[in-house]
Design an enzyme around this catalytic site. Structure first.
Site, mmCIF file in Angstrom:
data_model
loop_
_atom_site.group_PDB
_atom_site.id
_atom_site.type_symbol
_atom_site.label_atom_id
_atom_site.label_comp_id
_atom_site.label_asym_id
_atom_site.label_seq_id
_atom_site.Cartn_x
_atom_site.Cartn_y
_atom_site.Cartn_z
ATOM 1 N N GLY A 93 1.250 4.722 3.906
ATOM 2 C CA GLY A 93 2.395 3.828 3.754
ATOM 3 C C GLY A 93 3.701 4.565 3.535
ATOM 4 C CG ASN A 114 -8.676 2.730 9.475
ATOM 5 O OD1 ASN A 114 -8.571 2.194 10.563
ATOM 6 N ND2 ASN A 114 -8.156 3.918 9.213
ATOM 7 N N PRO A 115 -11.215 -0.642 8.610
ATOM 8 C CG PRO A 115 -13.113 -1.755 9.425
ATOM 9 C CD PRO A 115 -12.483 -1.275 8.152
ATOM 10 C CB SER A 150 -1.945 0.711 13.908
ATOM 11 O OG SER A 150 -3.266 0.878 13.412
ATOM 12 C CG HIS A 204 -7.878 3.170 15.111
ATOM 13 N ND1 HIS A 204 -7.488 4.367 15.640
ATOM 14 C CD2 HIS A 204 -7.742 3.286 13.755
ATOM 15 C CE1 HIS A 204 -7.118 5.182 14.659
ATOM 16 N NE2 HIS A 204 -7.267 4.548 13.499
ATOM 17 N N GLY A 224 0.381 4.359 -0.619
ATOM 18 C CA GLY A 224 -0.307 5.644 -0.559
ATOM 19 C C GLY A 224 0.313 6.549 0.487
ATOM 20 N N GLY A 244 0.841 -1.197 0.000
ATOM 21 C CA GLY A 244 0.000 0.000 0.000
ATOM 22 C C GLY A 244 0.871 1.241 0.000
#
Length: 318
Positions: free
Chosen positions: A17, A124-125, A147, A179, A14, A12
């Site tokens: 990342g 996420n989630p 995380s 989270h 993006g 990932g």
């Protein structure tokens, strides 16, 4: 021969990342980095961009390149941030079905590569997708880490510190649970330089109402950032780097990660943000705090919310 360097694969490429990767490179966490993305040109472009910094940054890096899932085979650490971004006003749990399908595909390809290292997930989630990844791969629970509430807790500490006029690193304050919107502040274990937050309330330096507002603001912080600039990435990038460093440096650090609960905090069969010792083996111990009755009730409600989303995610990947 004993391995003397580390290899990190990022899935990932993006904003989240690459924020992690940039922080990791600056801290000298590994010697080799590989970027994988559904859009190969994004991985290649970011690899070239980051490589341009190698001759300027003080810590040596052997290489940064775009790659594929076969690069996971000999990696020490895989960090997954792939998935569609959160939209303005959208909760993390509303992203569950589409991102569960993406996570299933990633998990299958990582497993097929022969990877035997540790995985950190921030997609996420995150609590739900970490469970999906662990179930699809069958990897050991201690070696699949979300995380969790690492970032939520960092936001909480910052806001408490600003209110009391102290440095954020002097504050011990944490969220457990999801989270997301149902995260639970554990004020019963909060302190500033070892002095319980309850003493600050007693001394009139802060009120419970102010702490409740701080908790609310910390939970909603992502919505504010997304509304202002469409995405959050620096904070979570730093949080991922902290977790990665604890693993690669075997720091035995205590962090608020996403861990699989098995009759811990009176709950099971779900990933949730909890305090844990993180080292070379991944989650080496989950620390079980004694919560107040109110905190436990809210924790149970947060877990119940997560389990509803887990059911949706599992339906999406059948």
């Amino acid at each position: 021969m004993k391995k003397t360097s580390n290899k990190v694969v990022l899935i990932g490429a993006g904003a989240v990342g690459t924020s992690f990767l940039y922080a990791a490179i600056n801290q000298g966490l590994a010697s080799e980095y590989v970027l994988i993305d559904a859009f190969p040109q994004a991985a290649e472009g970011n690899a070239i961009d980051l490589s341009d910094a190698m001759s300027i940054l003080p810590l040596p890096v052997t290489g940064i390149k775009a790659g594929d899932y076969q690069d996971c085979q000999d990696a020490d650490l895989v960090v997954i941030t792939a998935g569609r971004p959160q939209k303005p006003g959208e909760t993390r749990l509303e992203m569950v079905a589409g991102n569960a399908v993406i996570m299933q595909e990633i998990a299958q390809q990582v497993k097929a590569s022969g990877f035997s290292g540790i995985t950190i997930i921030a997609s996420n989630p995150v609590d739900v997708l970490t469970l999906i990844y662990q179930q699809v791969t069958g990897f050991a629970e201690a070696r699949v880490i979300g995380s969790g509430t690492t970032l939520d807790s960092a936001r909480l500490r910052r806001l408490v510190a600003e209110k009391l006029g102290v440095g954020a690193q002097a504050v011990d304050a944490y969220f457990v649970g999801e989270h997301g919107d149902s995260a639970v502040p554990v004020w019963s274990h909060a302190a500033i330089m070892g002095q319980p937050i309850a003493q600050y309330i007693k001394d009139g330096k802060i009120t419970q109402a102010e702490l409740d507002q701080i908790s609310h603001d910390a939970v909603k912080m992502a919505y504010k950032i997304i509304e202002l600039k469409r995405a959050t990435f620096y904070g979570i990038g730093a949080a991922l780097t902290k977790i990665a460093r604890a693993i690669l440096r075997d720091e035995k650090a205590t962090l608020m990660v996403g861990a699989k609960l098995n009759n811990i905090y009176k709950n099971s069969d779900v990933y949730s943000g909890v305090p844990a010792i993180i080292g070379a083996q991944g989650i080496e111990q989950i620390i079980e705090w004694e919560l107040t009755a109110d905190e436990q009730m809210k924790m149970d409600a947060s877990i119940a919310t997560l389990k509803l989303s887990v059911a949706k995610a599992q339906d999406a990947i059948k």
